[in-house]
Design an enzyme around this catalytic site. Structure first.
Site, PDB file in Angstrom:
ATOM      1  N   GLU A  25       0.823  -1.214   0.000  1.00 57.48           N
ATOM      2  CA  GLU A  25       0.000   0.000   0.000  1.00 57.48           C
ATOM      3  C   GLU A  25       0.858   1.266   0.000  1.00 57.48           C
ATOM      4  O   GLU A  25       0.468   2.297  -0.547  1.00 57.48           O
ATOM      5  CB  GLU A  25      -0.956   0.023   1.192  1.00 57.48           C
ATOM      6  CG  GLU A  25      -2.112  -0.972   1.098  1.00 57.48           C
ATOM      7  CD  GLU A  25      -1.743  -2.362   1.606  1.00 57.48           C
ATOM      8  OE1 GLU A  25      -0.568  -2.598   1.951  1.00 57.48           O
ATOM      9  OE2 GLU A  25      -2.655  -3.220   1.663  1.00 57.48           O
ATOM     10  N   PHE A  45     -11.929  -8.021  13.430  1.00 56.51           N
ATOM     11  CA  PHE A  45     -10.798  -8.424  12.590  1.00 56.51           C
ATOM     12  C   PHE A  45     -10.495  -7.302  11.579  1.00 56.51           C
ATOM     13  O   PHE A  45     -11.387  -6.825  10.898  1.00 56.51           O
ATOM     14  CB  PHE A  45     -11.127  -9.730  11.859  1.00 56.51           C
ATOM     15  CG  PHE A  45     -10.042 -10.148  10.912  1.00 56.51           C
ATOM     16  CD1 PHE A  45      -8.771 -10.458  11.385  1.00 56.51           C
ATOM     17  CD2 PHE A  45     -10.271 -10.216   9.546  1.00 56.51           C
ATOM     18  CE1 PHE A  45      -7.756 -10.831  10.516  1.00 56.51           C
ATOM     19  CE2 PHE A  45      -9.262 -10.591   8.670  1.00 56.51           C
ATOM     20  CZ  PHE A  45      -8.001 -10.894   9.157  1.00 56.51           C
ATOM     21  N   GLN A  46      -9.237  -6.907  11.527  1.00 58.89           N
ATOM     22  CA  GLN A  46      -8.758  -5.848  10.633  1.00 58.89           C
ATOM     23  C   GLN A  46      -9.485  -4.525  10.836  1.00 58.89           C
ATOM     24  O   GLN A  46      -9.726  -3.781   9.884  1.00 58.89           O
ATOM     25  CB  GLN A  46      -8.841  -6.293   9.169  1.00 58.89           C
ATOM     26  CG  GLN A  46      -7.878  -7.464   8.896  1.00 58.89           C
ATOM     27  CD  GLN A  46      -7.638  -7.723   7.442  1.00 58.89           C
ATOM     28  OE1 GLN A  46      -8.558  -7.577   6.636  1.00 58.89           O
ATOM     29  NE2 GLN A  46      -6.419  -8.114   7.098  1.00 58.89           N
ATOM     30  N   LYS A  56     -17.902  -1.539   5.254  1.00 63.22           N
ATOM     31  CA  LYS A  56     -18.308  -2.500   4.219  1.00 63.22           C
ATOM     32  C   LYS A  56     -19.822  -2.492   3.975  1.00 63.22           C
ATOM     33  O   LYS A  56     -20.281  -2.634   2.841  1.00 63.22           O
ATOM     34  CB  LYS A  56     -17.841  -3.902   4.626  1.00 63.22           C
ATOM     35  CG  LYS A  56     -17.860  -4.901   3.493  1.00 63.22           C
ATOM     36  CD  LYS A  56     -17.147  -6.177   3.900  1.00 63.22           C
ATOM     37  CE  LYS A  56     -17.151  -7.212   2.792  1.00 63.22           C
ATOM     38  NZ  LYS A  56     -16.439  -8.435   3.207  1.00 63.22           N
ATOM     39  N   MET A  98      23.650   9.497   4.138  1.00 64.91           N
ATOM     40  CA  MET A  98      23.431  10.757   4.859  1.00 64.91           C
ATOM     41  C   MET A  98      23.631  10.580   6.362  1.00 64.91           C
ATOM     42  O   MET A  98      24.163  11.460   7.036  1.00 64.91           O
ATOM     43  CB  MET A  98      22.026  11.299   4.559  1.00 64.91           C
ATOM     44  CG  MET A  98      21.774  12.679   5.115  1.00 64.91           C
ATOM     45  SD  MET A  98      22.994  13.881   4.546  1.00 64.91           S
ATOM     46  CE  MET A  98      22.115  14.693   3.219  1.00 64.91           C
TER      47      MET A  98
HETATM   48  C1  TPP Z   1      11.568   5.977   6.222  1.00 65.65           C
HETATM   49  C2  TPP Z   1      12.806   6.634   6.686  1.00 65.65           C
HETATM   50  N1  TPP Z   1      13.574   6.056   7.627  1.00 65.65           N
HETATM   51  C3  TPP Z   1      14.707   6.667   8.044  1.00 65.65           C
HETATM   52  C4  TPP Z   1      15.096   7.869   7.531  1.00 65.65           C
HETATM   53  C5  TPP Z   1      16.363   8.555   8.046  1.00 65.65           C
HETATM   54  N2  TPP Z   1      17.343   8.715   6.962  1.00 65.65           N
HETATM   55  C6  TPP Z   1      17.510   9.854   6.285  1.00 65.65           C
HETATM   56  S1  TPP Z   1      18.648   9.750   5.083  1.00 65.65           S
HETATM   57  C7  TPP Z   1      18.991   8.161   5.479  1.00 65.65           C
HETATM   58  C8  TPP Z   1      20.029   7.389   4.714  1.00 65.65           C
HETATM   59  C9  TPP Z   1      19.572   7.045   3.367  1.00 65.65           C
HETATM   60  O1  TPP Z   1      20.468   6.136   2.803  1.00 65.65           O
HETATM   61  P1  TPP Z   1      20.369   5.775   1.278  1.00 65.65           P
HETATM   62  O2  TPP Z   1      18.960   5.483   0.902  1.00 65.65           O
HETATM   63  O3  TPP Z   1      21.343   4.719   0.970  1.00 65.65           O
HETATM   64  O4  TPP Z   1      20.749   7.144   0.553  1.00 65.65           O
HETATM   65  P2  TPP Z   1      22.118   7.984   0.624  1.00 65.65           P
HETATM   66  O5  TPP Z   1      22.035   8.926   1.774  1.00 65.65           O
HETATM   67  O6  TPP Z   1      23.234   7.001   0.799  1.00 65.65           O
HETATM   68  O7  TPP Z   1      22.174   8.692  -0.673  1.00 65.65           O
HETATM   69  C10 TPP Z   1      18.203   7.728   6.544  1.00 65.65           C
HETATM   70  C11 TPP Z   1      18.277   6.387   7.150  1.00 65.65           C
HETATM   71  C12 TPP Z   1      14.238   8.441   6.566  1.00 65.65           C
HETATM   72  N3  TPP Z   1      14.492   9.627   6.026  1.00 65.65           N
HETATM   73  N4  TPP Z   1      13.134   7.803   6.155  1.00 65.65           N
END
Ligand code: TPP
Length: 575
Positions: A64, A126-127, A176, A485
């Site tokens: 989803e 349920f659900q 539903k 990041m």
């Molecule tokens: C759903 C979610 N979980 C955690 C984060 C925290 N977060 C921000 S950037 C990042 C790293 C992303 O790594 P990647 O997808 O490999 O991209 P890169 O930074 O290496 O380009 C994380 C874990 C987020 N933004 N979204």
């Protein structure tokens, strides 16, 4: 009298009755909905039974979250509302991240969920999940439909609220028994919603005040945000900037709202903003915020250090944004396009000649830089190559992280609605499904999903959809083998104590693509990257290109959290 009553009853009998689910679909058709993204389940069985007739195209996602981000990508690319359907309970809660993503970035969505029959609501059936309760703070409005006869009006209201004023997601929860109940169908032409009459026209006195401020300004700056894109005001913004001679910085959401090739463009402001944009914000004497909300990725939350020499004018459709984050001298509430049209009539030229020279000097002296190398792949180089190979004219979606910032910095967008990225919520997993939605809307445009190796794994299951439907999205995985990041923050602010950012154990993305029947390529050098990317672009179907980039690259410039825009880290000495 008796004859009249029986005649009325006869007419009533003659009028055809439809089930709630048929009424829902007829209403969606009335709204001009071209495609629904969704996933079935028990509580939406009646709706999916009505879909069986095939009157509206439905795309079966594999999760989803994939469905709602695809609907969101469709909405961001077109400006039309995206529509998603999910079942009760886990189906509905799987939409939550996507709803919050759309809410934060003001994207018009109509989200339809099934719920358990009304007699079971509140019994922990349920659900069963209280999805209207759960999504109350992350929807612009939501409905629990209690009577099938209300359904056409509610759908009309939902589309009106999602698209009018500041756009946003609206949820309709349909038990539903309501989907199964019968009623006649009359779709209202319009609805009057008490308390929802967005003001779109600017006040002439405020326009005049802005004119006076522009005429006096010696160091004016325009800060353009997502509102410019969503109101379709890119041309009006160019006209204002050129006539009044005002340099422009575009926020992450505003990218594409002003051409990245224009001589008055300074790039993005804020945490990973350019030197020119941030210093222009520090020094300006008039700051015109247009459809931008002065969020903490721009101001760094340090209002005491933000545009302190400037009078701030703020143009926004949402009166709640005025004065929320910064003190506003000239508020202008209205639809950005309409406001700019009014402002552009007789707008004076500012006194910015010396200022523009200063901005140009900053731009020349402090450009975005990195050190390219032919035998390894630098992520910034890859993004520049994606740009050059598409003339800056592709629709590019991103996940969240370093690659997202590099796209914002190095892909020069020339058109609005071309850069689709989760700005407010920062949702990893957004990019790939959003690209599916955008590609469905524009089958003939090049659509690239730039993802991290982390983010791609959050929604990679949607490869099944692009394979099955032959949706030619090109996925560019900027693979640094880590959560880049987060690794960067741990390097810079946590003394290189790298905690849980190593993505060892990730699949071979080429094989993963192939397992779904999608073509995959890998590149580790510039030469390979040029060759395989060209092949991927030429390939008529979907493609995944796994770019192995240097793992220790950081996004610069960078402003540390809690610092002001005057404290920019410019990156390695060698750069
Ligand atoms: C759903 C979610 N979980 C955690 C984060 C925290 N977060 C921000 S950037 C990042 C790293 C992303 O790594 P990647 O997808 O490999 O991209 P890169 O930074 O290496 O380009 C994380 C874990 C987020 N933004 N979204």
């Amino acid at each position: 009298m008796e004859t009249m009553t029986s005649q009325l009853e006869e007419t009533k009998k003659a009028e055809k009755e439809y089930t709630g689910s048929e009424i829902l679909l007829r209403s969606l058709i009335e709204e001009g909905v071209e495609v629904i993204f969704g996933y079935p389940g028990g509580a939406v069985l009646p709706i999916y039974d009505s879909l069986y007739e095939g009157h509206v195209k439905h795309l079966l996602a594999r999760h989803e979250q994939g469905a709602i981000h695809a609907a969101d990508g469709y909405a961001r690319a077109t400006g039309k509302p995206g529509v998603v359907i999910a079942t009760s309970g886990p189906g509905a809660t799987n939409l939550v991240t996507g709803i919050a993503t759309a809410m934060m970035d003001s994207v018009p969505l109509v989200c339809i969920t099934g719920n358990v029959p009304q007699n079971l609501i509140g019994t922990d059936a349920f659900q069963e999940a209280d999805i209207t309760g759960i999504t109350m703070p992350i929807t612009k409005h939501n409905y629990l439909v209690r009577d099938v006869r209300d359904l056409p009006r509610i759908v009309k209201e939902a589309f009106t609220i999602a698209t009018q004023g500041r756009p946003g997601p609206v949820l309709i929860d349909i038990p539903k028994d309501v989907s199964n109940a019968k009623a006649t169908f009359h779709y209202p032409e319009s609805v009057y919603i008490r308390g929802f009459q967005p003001n779109t026209d600017p006040h002439p006195l405020q326009v005049q005040k802005l004119h006076e401020a522009i005429a006096k300004a010696q160091r004016p700056v325009i800060l353009a945000g997502g509102g410019v894109v969503s109101s379709g005001a890119a041309d009006e913004l160019v006209k204002l900037a050129e006539t009044a001679q005002i340099p422009v910085t575009t926020t992450l959401m505003g990218i594409g709202g002003f051409p990245g090739t224009h001589p008055l463009w300074m790039g993005m402001p804020g945490m990973h903003g350019t030197y020119a944009a941030n210093h222009a914000l520090l020094e300006c004497d008039l700051l015109i915020g247009i459809g931008a909300r002065f969020d903490d990725r721009v101001t760094m939350g340090r209002i005491d250090k933000f545009a302190t020499k400037a009078k701030i004018a703020h143009i926004d459709i949402d009166p709640a944004e005025i004065g929320k984050n910064v003190e506003t001298f000239i508020p202008l509430v209205g639809d950005v396009k309409k406001v700019l049209e009014a402002v552009n009539e007789n707008v004076p030229r500012s006194q910015s000649d010396d200022w523009i020279k200063q901005v140009d000097e900053w731009r020349r002296n402090f450009p975005l830089t990195y050190k390219p190398s032919a035998d390894t792949l630098k992520p910034q180089w890859v993004i520049q190559h994606l740009h050059d190979s598409t003339g800056g004219d592709a629709i590019v979606t991103t996940d969240v992280g370093q690659h997202q910032m590099w796209v914002a910095q190095y892909y020069r967008f020339v058109r609005a609605r071309s850069f689709l990225s989760s700005g407010g919520l920062g949702t990893m997993g957004f990019g790939f499904p959003a690209a599916i939605g955008a590609q469905l809307a524009y089958p003939d445009r090049t659509v690239i999903a730039v993802t991290g190796d982390g983010g791609f794994q959050m929604t990679a299951q949607e490869l099944a959809v692009v394979a099955l439907e032959n949706i030619p999205v090109k996925v560019a995985v900027i693979n640094n083998h880590c959560l880049g990041m987060v690794r960067q923050w741990q390097e810079v602010f946590y003394e290189e104590r790298y905690s849980e950012v190593d993505l060892s154990g990730s699949p071979d993305f080429v094989k993963l693509a192939e397992a779904y029947g999608v073509k995959g390529w890998r590149a580790k050098t510039q030469e390979e990257a040029v060759r395989v990317w060209e092949e991927a672009l030429r390939h008529p179907g979907p493609a995944v290109v796994d770019f192995w980039v240097t793992p220790d690259e950081n996004v610069y410039p960078m402003v540390a959290p809690g610092a002001g825009l005057d404290e920019m880290l410019m990156g390695d000495e060698e750069n």
